[in-house]
Design an enzyme around this catalytic site. Structure first.
Site, short mmCIF file in Angstrom:
data_model
loop_
_atom_site.label_atom_id
_atom_site.label_comp_id
_atom_site.label_asym_id
_atom_site.label_seq_id
_atom_site.Cartn_x
_atom_site.Cartn_y
_atom_site.Cartn_z
N HIS A 60 -14.16 -3.56 8.18
CA HIS A 60 -13.47 -3.29 6.93
C HIS A 60 -13.64 -4.40 5.91
O HIS A 60 -12.87 -4.50 4.96
CB HIS A 60 -11.97 -3.03 7.17
CG HIS A 60 -11.72 -2.02 8.22
ND1 HIS A 60 -12.24 -0.76 8.17
CD2 HIS A 60 -11.04 -2.09 9.40
CE1 HIS A 60 -11.87 -0.09 9.24
NE2 HIS A 60 -11.17 -0.88 10.02
N LYS A 98 0.81 -1.22 0.00
CA LYS A 98 0.00 0.00 0.00
C LYS A 98 0.84 1.27 0.00
O LYS A 98 0.44 2.28 -0.58
CB LYS A 98 -0.95 0.00 1.22
CG LYS A 98 -2.06 -1.04 1.13
CD LYS A 98 -3.00 -0.87 2.32
CE LYS A 98 -3.78 -2.12 2.66
NZ LYS A 98 -4.88 -2.43 1.76
N GLU A 148 -2.79 6.54 8.22
CA GLU A 148 -3.67 7.36 7.38
C GLU A 148 -4.64 8.13 8.24
O GLU A 148 -5.08 7.62 9.28
CB GLU A 148 -4.51 6.44 6.47
CG GLU A 148 -4.01 6.38 5.07
CD GLU A 148 -4.82 5.43 4.19
OE1 GLU A 148 -6.00 5.15 4.51
OE2 GLU A 148 -4.25 4.98 3.19
N ARG A 202 -6.62 -7.93 -9.53
CA ARG A 202 -7.28 -9.22 -9.79
C ARG A 202 -8.76 -8.96 -9.99
O ARG A 202 -9.21 -7.82 -9.87
CB ARG A 202 -7.09 -10.13 -8.59
CG ARG A 202 -7.53 -9.40 -7.33
CD ARG A 202 -7.69 -10.27 -6.14
NE ARG A 202 -7.72 -9.48 -4.93
CZ ARG A 202 -8.81 -8.93 -4.38
NH1 ARG A 202 -9.99 -9.09 -4.98
NH2 ARG A 202 -8.77 -8.23 -3.28
P1 ADP Z 1 -7.80 -3.95 2.67
O1 ADP Z 1 -6.78 -4.04 1.57
O2 ADP Z 1 -7.37 -4.67 3.90
O3 ADP Z 1 -9.17 -4.28 2.22
P2 ADP Z 1 -8.32 -1.10 2.31
O4 ADP Z 1 -7.21 -0.13 2.29
O5 ADP Z 1 -8.91 -1.50 1.01
O6 ADP Z 1 -7.81 -2.40 3.09
O7 ADP Z 1 -9.47 -0.58 3.28
C1 ADP Z 1 -10.55 -1.38 3.63
C2 ADP Z 1 -11.66 -0.55 4.21
O8 ADP Z 1 -11.23 0.17 5.36
C3 ADP Z 1 -12.21 0.51 3.29
O9 ADP Z 1 -13.18 0.01 2.44
C4 ADP Z 1 -12.77 1.52 4.25
O10 ADP Z 1 -14.02 1.12 4.73
C5 ADP Z 1 -11.83 1.45 5.40
N1 ADP Z 1 -10.81 2.49 5.28
C6 ADP Z 1 -9.63 2.38 4.65
N2 ADP Z 1 -8.92 3.51 4.73
C7 ADP Z 1 -9.66 4.38 5.44
C8 ADP Z 1 -9.48 5.72 5.89
N3 ADP Z 1 -8.35 6.40 5.65
N4 ADP Z 1 -10.47 6.29 6.61
C9 ADP Z 1 -11.59 5.62 6.90
N5 ADP Z 1 -11.81 4.37 6.52
C10 ADP Z 1 -10.87 3.73 5.81
#
Ligand code: ADP
Length: 678
Positions: A235, A116, A200, A297
């Site tokens: 999440h 990431k 973040e 993917r």
């Molecule tokens: P993963 O790869 O583990 O799925 P992501 O980065 O795609 O992680 O984030 C998964 C979820 O977490 C997002 O869909 C959102 O709901 C929440 N999320 C991620 N980043 C943030 C953020 N900066 N603020 C609030 N919620 C977040």
């Protein structure tokens, strides 16, 4: 175009890929672990090969084994599905080295987007907005805590290698940072072998909106519109839809352009998804979304995109991998109606969504206009502890959002799962929730509404218990096993009685009362059974009126439908499953002569047991430690998440029976807490 494909996956996605591959004339080759010998994907493929024992690391994650099978079976290409090896750059390279086409982007693009932190840096350079925070190399807790402070709480700690919401912790206050960091790192190490994290800013009222992108090897890249995946729990996506409620042409253009830019920056080829987080406090804005990550993917939720575009994304993947150019331009693509997907899981919403394993005693999946079901298990199959416990994806498409949601709601209402617990009632409550109907949800919606969604422990359902008991008594009678009656299960009276048919068995006039002990998942309870001139009547604890729940056996469905239409009864071995409004209650008759040895133990209340099969990732106390009621004792990790085990009472840890790092089985005693002596 090549002529054969090996599917390096299992479950619904393996079945889904095999179907398209067959339709376009490819020979299909499945691989399976020892736990999946009878799985649907094995039957569906033209040929199938065993690759190892049940554990994924010894089977579906064995790149070498899979390539060996691909070579031996002369597979021209490998489709990795999602999960497992799908985002593994070394696997993509190993395929290329073996002369096999990997159906996915080049290894370099997987690498560019794999972590990431690097992905954020890359797309930021290409002008794509990213969430503020720290995504550099330094990892000392003091430094990260300082960065969190500078970013401003609340923050999100994310494993840079993360996926599926693992290794992610929201932190609201500085004093909670260290514990959250340690826990995120522990989960990240165990899941990805990499403890590194980034920080973040936590976006408030976040909406998860992602763009499906596609690129070919001839320089064309486009997007297939967005999906809104804001209904999440911890999440993880629960319900996804396309298009996103409130999306405007302007925001879609901005997001689509950003997604295509991100794909181009990574040198992308094939199907990918660019995930954005949008500020959901007001209307969507062209400057109100940020890149989170790119998944290199096919996504679980790709069917909603297929529904609104009328395209088969797997066919596109196969054709692009075969060197064909994308057949359409961005302007050719149109949104047709609305589609929603719900993920049906074998898990128990009333017990913190613990995965629920076991045999699928009954599985009735819905059908109907606009309804699509992608499943990878069949009735009689097992939900094992080895893999993700998804049963099926249920997708509904309609001319409008309302119609799609109505269709999904009806589809969920007609879904029956018996054996493992499942989330169907929870999904239906979500689909019917007013806020969701209005399109006004963010990623915290589920967590804030667990209670109204029925996802907290509910009291036993007396109607269901009575219905189950009646069915069991009837089955006992049908078995014509008078010994059960004589042994006292129906009381001390030696009746040979025919309460279900004629009254010929009556030996005594008047009303008789007997107590029938039954066992449900919430424990043992007694049911009052009465016989009088009108036949039998039951009264379960909590019921106000005596009933005799009639159930009509439906031979084609192999279950009994309750006469009042409130649910169904499914026969299992030694018990029945009563399913009312999607909620399952299991009921078994208890032989009163059976003595429960465990409860003679005396200290049963202080035993700390593993709630499920899993790994003991943390053991926080030792023998002799004093603990307070509710204190965290250990953490078991299974499938997707960590589960905290807490002290049932204040006392002293009198024995510890497991070691950190060990695999533990469901119900295994891990330690005992002995209450403090007065
Ligand atoms: P993963 O790869 O583990 O799925 P992501 O980065 O795609 O992680 O984030 C998964 C979820 O977490 C997002 O869909 C959102 O709901 C929440 N999320 C991620 N980043 C943030 C953020 N900066 N603020 C609030 N919620 C977040």
């Amino acid at each position: 175009m090549f002529s054969s494909v090996l599917i390096a996956n299992r479950g619904e996605i393996a079945c889904r890929v095999i179907r398209t591959a067959k339709r376009i004339g490819l020979r299909t080759i499945a691989v399976y672990s020892a736990a999946d010998a009878g799985a649907p994907h094995v039957h569906l493929a033209d040929e199938a090969h065993l690759i190892g024992p049940p554990a994924a690391v010894e089977s579906y994650l064995r790149a070498d084994k899979i390539i060996e099978v691909a070579l031996a079976s002369q597979a021209a290409a490998i489709h990795p599905g999602y999960g497992f090896l799908s985002e593994n750059a070394e696997f993509a390279e190993a395929c290329a080295q073996a002369g096999i086409i990997f159906i996915g982007p080049p290894a370099s693009a997987i690498r560019a987007m794999g972590l990431k932190d690097a992905a954020k840096a890359l797309v930021e350079k290409a002008g794509v907005p990213v969430v503020p925070g720290y995504h550099g190399a330094r990892q000392e807790p003091d430094f990260l805590r300082q960065k969190a402070y500078e970013t401003g709480y609340p923050v999100l700690i994310k494993a840079i290698a993360g996926g599926g919401g693992k290794g992610m912790r929201r932190v609201d206050r500085q004093q909670d940072f260290d514990a959250a960091l340690a826990s995120a790192q522990r989960e990240a190490t165990s899941a990805f072998g990499d403890p590194r994290v980034l920080i973040e800013k936590y976006i408030s009222s976040p909406r998860h909106i992602e763009m499906q992108v596609f690129a070919d090897a001839h320089g064309h890249a486009l997007h297939l519109f967005e999906r809104d995946c804001s209904l999440q729990r911890r999440h993880q996506k629960v319900i996804e839809e396309a298009p996103a409620p409130g999306m405007t042409p302007e925001v879609r253009r901005a997001m689509g352009d950003a997604a295509v830019e991100a794909a181009r920056a990574a040198g992308y080829v094939g199907a990918g998804t660019v995930e954005f987080i949008a500020d959901g406090r007001g209307a969507l804005r062209p400057d109100g979304f940020y890149f989170m990550e790119m998944n290199t993917r096919l996504q679980v939720e790709h069917p909603v995109t297929e529904a609104i575009t009328g395209l088969d994304l797997v066919e596109w993947q196969l054709r692009v991998a075969g060197g064909e150019a994308l057949a359409l331009d961005q302007e050719d693509l149109l949104v047709d109606g609305h589609a929603v997907e719900a993920r049906l899981y074998a898990e128990d919403p009333e017990r913190s969504f613990l995965p629920s394993t076991g045999r699928l005693v009954a599985l009735k999946l819905p059908s109907g206009e606009g309804v699509r079901v992608d499943s990878g298990v069949a009735e009689g199959g097992e939900v094992t502890p080895f893999y993700d416990p998804m049963i099926a994806k249920i997708i509904a498409h309609g001319g409008s959002r309302d119609q799609a949601l109505e269709r999904l709601s009806a589809a969920l209402a007609s879904t029956i799962v018996a054996g493992p617990k499942c989330n169907v009632a929870f999904l239906k409550a979500l689909v019917d929730a007013e806020e969701f109907r209005e399109g006004a949800v963010d990623t915290g919606f589920i967590e804030r509404n667990l209670e109204t969604l029925g996802a907290t422990p509910q009291p036993a359902d007396p109607q269901a218990i009575a219905a189950g008991a009646a069915q069991l008594l009837r089955m006992d009678y049908e078995k014509a096993n008078p010994s059960l009656l004589v042994r006292g299960r129906l009381g001390s009276h030696e009746w040979l009685y025919d309460p279900w048919g004629s009254r010929k068995g009556f030996e005594l006039a008047g009303r008789r009362h007997t107590v029938v002990p039954v066992e449900t998942e919430t424990g043992k309870t007694n049911i009052d059974l009465f016989f009088d001139d009108d036949g039998p009547h039951l009264l379960a604890p909590g019921q106000r009126e005596e009933t005799w729940p009639d159930a009509e056996w439906n031979a084609s469905l192999r279950l009994a439908e309750l006469g009042d239409g409130s649910g169904v009864v499914v026969r299992g071995s030694g018990k029945v499953f009563v399913i009312c409004k999607g909620r399952q209650t299991s009921v078994a008759l208890v032989d009163p002569l059976d003595v429960d040895l465990e409860h003679l133990d005396g200290d049963a209340g202080g035993q700390v047991k593993s709630p499920m099969h899993g790994k003991l990732v943390a053991l926080l106390v030792g023998k002799g430690d004093e603990v307070a009621k509710g204190q965290l004792l250990a953490v078991v990790e299974a499938m997707k998440m960590e589960h905290a085990l807490t002290a049932p009472m204040a006392g002293v840890v009198s024995e510890v029976l497991a070691r950190e790092g060990e695999q533990v089985s469901e119900g295994a005693r891990l330690m005992t807490v002995t209450p403090e002596q007065e």
